[in-house]
Scaffold this motif. Structure first.
Motif: not given
Length: 164
Positions: A33-36, A39-42, A103-109
């Motif tokens: 899940y890419h949190d909207p 600060p990082f773009k998908p 490597l992850s598909s989404v940034p670590t939040s």
């Protein structure tokens, strides 16, 4: 800290955070899940890079107290092929240069949470150290599609090199 310990802590934290989430995650149903609010773009899809949409098509079934992945033919065809993958680094060891990371598909939040399930992560081992960054990186190497990884991972890139 050793890889096994770090990965076990990450997976345990992920399971714990999922227990408190409003919507329970569905295993094997997406790359993360890419949190909207991030600060990082998908990640942008690129024709020269293996797509997370493809990698996340794996499904899993419970068999004798463990999850067994089932990969579509398109993913199985990538096994032992040289590929490029892109993602956000999750270091597995201390230091600003890494030769073994996820490597992850989404940034670590959250610094204690795994950003995606096994379908949204690739273990990477590189020939030369790669400087840690919060920005996406691209790695080229030999992809291993893992049927029975002791750590529960589905993908590994070996003999990797950071590219752009």
């Amino acid at each position: 800290m050793k890889f096994k310990t770090v990965l076990a802590l990450c997976l345990a934290a992920s399971a714990a955070s999922a227990a408190f989430a409003q919507t329970p995650p569905v295993m094997g149903q997406g790359p993360g899940y890419h949190d909207p609010r991030s600060p990082f773009k998908p990640l942008e899809e690129r024709a020269d890079i293996v797509s997370w949409k493809l990698l996340s098509q794996v499904t899993a079934r419970a068999e004798k107290k463990k999850l067994v992945p089932t990969f579509p033919a398109a993913v199985q065809a990538l096994d032992r092929k040289t590929v490029k993958v892109q993602g956000f680094m999750t270091p597995l060891e201390a230091g600003d240069k890494q030769q073994h990371f996820l490597l992850s598909s989404v940034p670590t939040s959250c610094s204690f949470c795994v950003p995606a399930g096994p379908e949204g992560m690739v273990e990477v081992r590189t020939k030369k150290p790669v400087r840690y960054t919060l920005e996406p990186v691209v790695v080229e190497g030999t992809l291993a599609v893992l049927m029975d990884d002791p750590y529960g991972l589905y993908y590994r890139v070996e003999d990797g090199t950071a590219v752009n």
